[in-house]
Design an enzyme around this catalytic site. Sequence first.
Site, mmCIF file in Angstrom:
data_model
loop_
_atom_site.group_PDB
_atom_site.id
_atom_site.type_symbol
_atom_site.label_atom_id
_atom_site.label_comp_id
_atom_site.label_asym_id
_atom_site.label_seq_id
_atom_site.Cartn_x
_atom_site.Cartn_y
_atom_site.Cartn_z
ATOM 1 N N ASP A 28 0.841 -1.205 0.000
ATOM 2 C CA ASP A 28 0.000 0.000 0.000
ATOM 3 C C ASP A 28 0.877 1.256 0.000
ATOM 4 O O ASP A 28 0.380 2.378 -0.101
ATOM 5 C CB ASP A 28 -1.032 -0.008 1.138
ATOM 6 C CG ASP A 28 -0.405 0.030 2.519
ATOM 7 O OD1 ASP A 28 0.832 -0.087 2.624
ATOM 8 O OD2 ASP A 28 -1.165 0.170 3.508
ATOM 9 N N SER A 29 2.202 1.049 0.067
ATOM 10 C CA SER A 29 3.146 2.157 -0.138
ATOM 11 C C SER A 29 2.917 2.796 -1.505
ATOM 12 O O SER A 29 3.351 3.926 -1.751
ATOM 13 C CB SER A 29 4.592 1.655 -0.041
ATOM 14 O OG SER A 29 4.777 0.505 -0.844
ATOM 15 N N ASP A 89 -1.337 -6.200 -0.408
ATOM 16 C CA ASP A 89 -1.295 -5.550 0.900
ATOM 17 C C ASP A 89 -2.681 -5.016 1.236
ATOM 18 O O ASP A 89 -3.216 -4.153 0.517
ATOM 19 C CB ASP A 89 -0.288 -4.385 0.796
ATOM 20 C CG ASP A 89 0.332 -4.035 2.119
ATOM 21 O OD1 ASP A 89 0.052 -4.718 3.118
ATOM 22 O OD2 ASP A 89 1.135 -3.071 2.140
ATOM 23 N N LYS A 94 -1.027 -9.508 2.850
ATOM 24 C CA LYS A 94 -0.282 -9.029 4.023
ATOM 25 C C LYS A 94 -1.176 -8.060 4.774
ATOM 26 O O LYS A 94 -1.945 -7.321 4.154
ATOM 27 C CB LYS A 94 1.010 -8.309 3.595
ATOM 28 C CG LYS A 94 1.766 -7.714 4.773
ATOM 29 C CD LYS A 94 3.112 -7.144 4.376
ATOM 30 C CE LYS A 94 3.069 -5.719 3.870
ATOM 31 N NZ LYS A 94 2.482 -4.740 4.794
ATOM 32 N N GLU A 120 -1.295 -5.501 8.590
ATOM 33 C CA GLU A 120 -0.499 -4.923 9.668
ATOM 34 C C GLU A 120 -1.114 -5.236 11.038
ATOM 35 O O GLU A 120 -2.337 -5.202 11.190
ATOM 36 C CB GLU A 120 -0.406 -3.397 9.484
ATOM 37 C CG GLU A 120 0.314 -3.008 8.207
ATOM 38 C CD GLU A 120 0.474 -1.491 8.046
ATOM 39 O OE1 GLU A 120 0.096 -0.729 8.968
ATOM 40 O OE2 GLU A 120 0.982 -1.075 6.984
ATOM 41 N N GLU A 175 9.313 -4.163 10.668
ATOM 42 C CA GLU A 175 9.708 -2.854 10.127
ATOM 43 C C GLU A 175 10.199 -1.916 11.239
ATOM 44 O O GLU A 175 9.521 -1.708 12.250
ATOM 45 C CB GLU A 175 8.521 -2.215 9.368
ATOM 46 C CG GLU A 175 8.881 -0.838 8.811
ATOM 47 C CD GLU A 175 7.925 -0.307 7.747
ATOM 48 O OE1 GLU A 175 7.019 -1.046 7.305
ATOM 49 O OE2 GLU A 175 8.105 0.858 7.360
HETATM 50 O O1 KIV Z 1 3.513 -1.104 1.717
HETATM 51 C C1 KIV Z 1 4.663 -1.558 1.671
HETATM 52 O O2 KIV Z 1 5.404 -1.375 0.706
HETATM 53 C C2 KIV Z 1 5.122 -2.328 2.826
HETATM 54 C C3 KIV Z 1 6.572 -2.698 2.865
HETATM 55 C C4 KIV Z 1 7.405 -1.538 3.173
HETATM 56 C C5 KIV Z 1 6.824 -3.832 3.783
HETATM 57 O O3 KIV Z 1 4.367 -2.612 3.688
#
Ligand code: KIV
Length: 275
Positions: A44-45, A83, A113, A115, A182
Amino acid sequence: MRITINQIKEMKQRGEKITMLTAYDYATARLVDEAEIPLILVGDSLGMVVLGYESTIPVTMEEMLHHTKAVVRGTKKAMVIGDMPFMTYHISVEDALYNAARFIQEGGAQAVKLEGGVTVAEKVKRIVECGIPVMGHIGLTPQSIHQFGGFKLQGKTPEAAARVLEDARALEEAGAFAIVLETVPAPLAKLITAKISIPTIGIGAGPDCDGQVQVINDILGSFVDFVPRHAKQYTRLTDIISKAVTQYRDEVKAGKFPTEKQSHSMDEKLLAELT
Ligand code: KIV
């Protein structure tokens, strides 16, 4: 055949380092896959490095699915991990299951993934029970930056470090196949890596994790608004792109581009008939 979660777990057992990178589009994902990076995260970055948001919080499921589909189309061997965006797995187990399933069914990803540790363990368990592999993410979890007061090192005090370890154990117990650690102190990441049976994938967590993940724009130097301390620029694409774009602009203005090489000819007789 794509990489499986069992192969990733076996890499930890063999002591073989695991590499993971983010990707958000077809062309980049293809290059990452060809470089034999086994784990590709559609993070989600992308909200920050592709869409220009100030944080990952505004990212929606629709945006994530759009990019996940492109990454899946660009890859053959890597496991593609979607994510889960902010608030798509917090409200209820049903919500978490529904959105995780969308990544697999609509997006074509092989895993998701999310959090959090202890607080999301029940959701992780239920998603895994439905046959969807889950990667955990603890320490600095960017969806909680307002709670943390910024992108800060986590697990600094003995109590905070104990909580990160507890989170790791909760995710392992819930059936996660790997955990992103992280921005935590390197010795804490080393300890967690030794204490749990599933692979740890570090970002800003030192060299002793089972693997490493980076945001691809950080290692390529293609997003320089904010360069995290944990990132290493292997090149600086911003400079290369600026140079090429400026040269293109100058050549068009000077009438130097396009040349005959980039143009198509036409039969002289046909042209004469038109005039
Ligand atoms: O969103 C993302 O790119 C991440 C990574 C930095 C692990 O969660």
